[in-house]
Design a protein around this motif. Structure first.
Motif, PDB file in Angstrom:
ATOM      1  N   VAL A   1      48.579  83.159  31.589  1.00 57.28           N
ATOM      2  CA  VAL A   1      48.044  83.651  30.348  1.00 57.28           C
ATOM      3  C   VAL A   1      46.117  82.419  30.703  1.00 57.28           C
ATOM      4  O   VAL A   1      45.147  83.271  30.864  1.00 57.28           O
ATOM      5  CB  VAL A   1      48.357  83.259  29.201  1.00 57.28           C
ATOM      6  CG1 VAL A   1      46.933  83.460  28.358  1.00 57.28           C
ATOM      7  CG2 VAL A   1      49.276  83.985  28.706  1.00 57.28           C
ATOM      8  N   THR A   2      46.678  80.923  31.765  1.00 60.39           N
ATOM      9  CA  THR A   2      45.530  80.578  31.857  1.00 60.39           C
ATOM     10  C   THR A   2      44.940  80.968  32.711  1.00 60.39           C
ATOM     11  O   THR A   2      43.819  81.108  32.592  1.00 60.39           O
ATOM     12  CB  THR A   2      46.708  79.481  32.200  1.00 60.39           C
ATOM     13  OG1 THR A   2      47.084  78.545  30.982  1.00 60.39           O
ATOM     14  CG2 THR A   2      45.023  78.385  32.673  1.00 60.39           C
ATOM     15  N   LEU A   3      45.538  82.115  34.372  1.00 57.22           N
ATOM     16  CA  LEU A   3      45.173  82.273  34.876  1.00 57.22           C
ATOM     17  C   LEU A   3      44.596  83.735  35.162  1.00 57.22           C
ATOM     18  O   LEU A   3      42.871  83.829  34.745  1.00 57.22           O
ATOM     19  CB  LEU A   3      45.773  83.309  36.119  1.00 57.22           C
ATOM     20  CG  LEU A   3      46.577  81.616  36.942  1.00 57.22           C
ATOM     21  CD1 LEU A   3      47.836  81.857  38.097  1.00 57.22           C
ATOM     22  CD2 LEU A   3      45.586  80.789  37.534  1.00 57.22           C
ATOM     23  N   ILE A   4      44.457  84.227  33.774  1.00 58.90           N
ATOM     24  CA  ILE A   4      44.059  85.549  33.116  1.00 58.90           C
ATOM     25  C   ILE A   4      42.520  85.339  32.907  1.00 58.90           C
ATOM     26  O   ILE A   4      41.485  85.471  32.430  1.00 58.90           O
ATOM     27  CB  ILE A   4      44.688  86.202  31.914  1.00 58.90           C
ATOM     28  CG1 ILE A   4      45.890  87.256  32.368  1.00 58.90           C
ATOM     29  CG2 ILE A   4      43.668  86.982  30.766  1.00 58.90           C
ATOM     30  CD1 ILE A   4      47.195  87.966  32.094  1.00 58.90           C
ATOM     31  N   ASN A   5      42.964  84.354  31.929  1.00 59.90           N
ATOM     32  CA  ASN A   5      41.480  83.545  31.463  1.00 59.90           C
ATOM     33  C   ASN A   5      40.511  83.019  31.886  1.00 59.90           C
ATOM     34  O   ASN A   5      39.849  83.166  31.903  1.00 59.90           O
ATOM     35  CB  ASN A   5      42.109  82.384  29.899  1.00 59.90           C
ATOM     36  CG  ASN A   5      42.796  82.820  28.546  1.00 59.90           C
ATOM     37  OD1 ASN A   5      42.283  83.886  28.102  1.00 59.90           O
ATOM     38  ND2 ASN A   5      43.707  82.332  28.036  1.00 59.90           N
ATOM     39  N   GLN A   6      40.794  82.024  33.211  1.00 60.31           N
ATOM     40  CA  GLN A   6      40.248  82.243  33.889  1.00 60.31           C
ATOM     41  C   GLN A   6      39.776  83.267  34.441  1.00 60.31           C
ATOM     42  O   GLN A   6      38.140  82.860  35.558  1.00 60.31           O
ATOM     43  CB  GLN A   6      40.418  80.499  35.059  1.00 60.31           C
ATOM     44  CG  GLN A   6      41.181  79.476  33.854  1.00 60.31           C
ATOM     45  CD  GLN A   6      41.988  78.066  34.844  1.00 60.31           C
ATOM     46  OE1 GLN A   6      42.597  78.978  36.348  1.00 60.31           O
ATOM     47  NE2 GLN A   6      42.074  77.446  34.100  1.00 60.31           N
ATOM     48  N   SER A   7      40.500  83.813  35.402  1.00 59.38           N
ATOM     49  CA  SER A   7      40.420  84.389  36.519  1.00 59.38           C
ATOM     50  C   SER A   7      40.396  86.813  35.510  1.00 59.38           C
ATOM     51  O   SER A   7      39.389  87.314  37.026  1.00 59.38           O
ATOM     52  CB  SER A   7      40.479  84.966  38.076  1.00 59.38           C
ATOM     53  OG  SER A   7      40.225  83.546  38.053  1.00 59.38           O
ATOM     54  N   GLY A   8      40.662  86.709  34.919  1.00 60.00           N
ATOM     55  CA  GLY A   8      41.044  87.950  34.621  1.00 60.00           C
ATOM     56  C   GLY A   8      39.463  88.953  34.270  1.00 60.00           C
ATOM     57  O   GLY A   8      38.862  88.375  34.215  1.00 60.00           O
ATOM     58  N   ILE A   9      40.647  89.658  34.830  1.00 58.32           N
ATOM     59  CA  ILE A   9      39.037  91.023  34.611  1.00 58.32           C
ATOM     60  C   ILE A   9      40.272  92.352  33.469  1.00 58.32           C
ATOM     61  O   ILE A   9      40.750  92.772  34.024  1.00 58.32           O
ATOM     62  CB  ILE A   9      39.130  91.870  35.904  1.00 58.32           C
ATOM     63  CG1 ILE A   9      38.166  90.577  37.253  1.00 58.32           C
ATOM     64  CG2 ILE A   9      37.568  92.830  35.222  1.00 58.32           C
ATOM     65  CD1 ILE A   9      38.208  91.489  38.206  1.00 58.32           C
TER      66      ILE A   9
END
Length: 103
Positions: free
Chosen positions: A71-79
């Motif tokens: 979820v952290t990575l989705i918030n940082q780099s997700g499309i």
């Protein structure tokens, strides 16, 4: 051709299915509805070959500590390809939970 036959084409996938209520309010480790990865592939192959529908009669709540990192990575780099904005669905993960998920 079944979906398990397509799994490694072009490369293995890992997927977690979550409900909005699994994420909001935030909990760590996070509940999930379904998870598939290479680790679980042999079990799904057996279930598929035996047509074991009892597997889908889920009575337990399963959690996954790795979801905090995802979820952290989705918030940082997700499309977002379709639907509501990422910020409307995925909460901000507390830093403590993020670090716990990667160690």
């Amino acid at each position: 051709m079944g979906s398990l036959a397509l799994h490694k084409k072009p490369s293995p996938i890992e997927i977690s299915i979550l409900c909005y209520s699994d994420l909001n309010p935030w909990r760590h480790p996070t509940p999930y509805e379904f998870h598939f990865s290479e680790y679980w592939r042999p079990k799904f192959e057996v279930i598929s070959s035996e047509n074991d529908l009892a597997f889908w009669d889920i009575k337990e709540v399963y959690t996954d500590g790795d979801i905090a990192c995802h979820v952290t990575l989705i918030n940082q780099s997700g499309i977002c390809i379709y639907g509501r904005a990422i910020s409307e669905i995925f909460p901000v993960v507390p830093e403590k939970d993020f670090w716990d998920s990667i160690f």
